[in-house]
Write a protein that holds these residues in place. Sequence first.
Motif, mmCIF file in Angstrom:
data_model
loop_
_atom_site.group_PDB
_atom_site.id
_atom_site.type_symbol
_atom_site.label_atom_id
_atom_site.label_comp_id
_atom_site.label_asym_id
_atom_site.label_seq_id
_atom_site.Cartn_x
_atom_site.Cartn_y
_atom_site.Cartn_z
ATOM 1 N N ARG A 185 -49.794 79.404 38.911
ATOM 2 C CA ARG A 185 -51.116 79.528 39.540
ATOM 3 C C ARG A 185 -51.633 78.209 40.103
ATOM 4 O O ARG A 185 -52.740 78.159 40.644
ATOM 5 C CB ARG A 185 -52.117 80.082 38.532
ATOM 6 N N ASN A 186 -50.856 77.135 39.961
ATOM 7 C CA ASN A 186 -51.267 75.834 40.479
ATOM 8 C C ASN A 186 -50.015 75.004 40.724
ATOM 9 O O ASN A 186 -49.568 74.267 39.851
ATOM 10 C CB ASN A 186 -52.198 75.133 39.492
ATOM 11 N N LYS A 187 -49.462 75.151 41.922
ATOM 12 C CA LYS A 187 -48.249 74.385 42.237
ATOM 13 C C LYS A 187 -48.230 74.021 43.709
ATOM 14 O O LYS A 187 -48.861 74.665 44.542
ATOM 15 C CB LYS A 187 -46.992 75.162 41.865
ATOM 16 N N VAL A 188 -47.500 72.956 43.999
ATOM 17 C CA VAL A 188 -47.292 72.498 45.362
ATOM 18 C C VAL A 188 -45.822 72.710 45.680
ATOM 19 O O VAL A 188 -44.955 72.343 44.893
ATOM 20 C CB VAL A 188 -47.669 71.008 45.521
ATOM 21 N N THR A 189 -45.554 73.337 46.836
ATOM 22 C CA THR A 189 -44.170 73.509 47.280
ATOM 23 C C THR A 189 -44.021 72.904 48.667
ATOM 24 O O THR A 189 -44.986 72.928 49.438
ATOM 25 C CB THR A 189 -43.768 75.001 47.320
ATOM 26 N N MET A 219 -47.290 73.330 50.715
ATOM 27 C CA MET A 219 -48.169 74.469 50.500
ATOM 28 C C MET A 219 -48.702 74.356 49.083
ATOM 29 O O MET A 219 -47.951 74.101 48.151
ATOM 30 C CB MET A 219 -47.432 75.792 50.668
ATOM 31 N N TRP A 220 -50.020 74.518 48.951
ATOM 32 C CA TRP A 220 -50.649 74.496 47.630
ATOM 33 C C TRP A 220 -50.948 75.935 47.248
ATOM 34 O O TRP A 220 -51.721 76.617 47.931
ATOM 35 C CB TRP A 220 -51.914 73.656 47.654
ATOM 36 N N HIS A 221 -50.335 76.400 46.178
ATOM 37 C CA HIS A 221 -50.563 77.726 45.620
ATOM 38 C C HIS A 221 -51.577 77.531 44.491
ATOM 39 O O HIS A 221 -51.255 76.927 43.475
ATOM 40 C CB HIS A 221 -49.269 78.312 45.057
ATOM 41 N N ILE A 240 -56.783 75.063 35.376
ATOM 42 C CA ILE A 240 -55.606 75.812 35.796
ATOM 43 C C ILE A 240 -54.431 74.848 35.693
ATOM 44 O O ILE A 240 -54.259 73.967 36.539
ATOM 45 C CB ILE A 240 -55.736 76.341 37.240
ATOM 46 N N PRO A 241 -53.631 74.964 34.623
ATOM 47 C CA PRO A 241 -52.530 74.021 34.442
ATOM 48 C C PRO A 241 -51.486 74.160 35.547
ATOM 49 O O PRO A 241 -51.382 75.196 36.207
ATOM 50 C CB PRO A 241 -51.947 74.400 33.087
#
Length: 175
Positions: free
Chosen positions: A77-81, A113-115, A72-73
Amino acid sequence: MDSRPSSRHPRRLLLRAALVAVVAVVALVAVPGAASARGTVVPLLDCVVANDDGSWTAVFGYRNTSSSPVRIPTGPRNKVTPATVGSPQPTTFQPGTHRGAFTVTVARGAGPMWHLDGTNLAARRGTATACPSSTQMPADGNGTGAAIALVAAGLVGTVAVQRARRRAPAGRGDR
């Protein structure tokens, strides 16, 4: 026409088998599986560490419920905010539960938050489990395992080819 059986034929087969094995290993390592279903990878908050300067560090892991690696690049679908420098989260998720995949250090205030793959996981200092003092933090350089495996596969293939060439009788050409 020479009717003698060729002692080189088995060597050719061995060389071809070695090359096929090397190509197969490279293909398996270089092309991780794609995410096949929403929610097969879920983020985990392992624990948090209070730092001396008032900041704190969240330690994240993940669980991959599929039987193969999922890629999941970094993206929606794969990000930290809020956005962190360098987006430290992994992009290839091995099967099973993996603790301590990466950390995010936060100045005072709201946590990260990890999405990930349809799940949103917020790290909150007051409600998260404190890391034991013996917790080993993840090292920098996540994602280098695949590169190391590719180099190793290339070296093994090179050695196999050189050994096959050395074992070939001198002065006999390919037929």
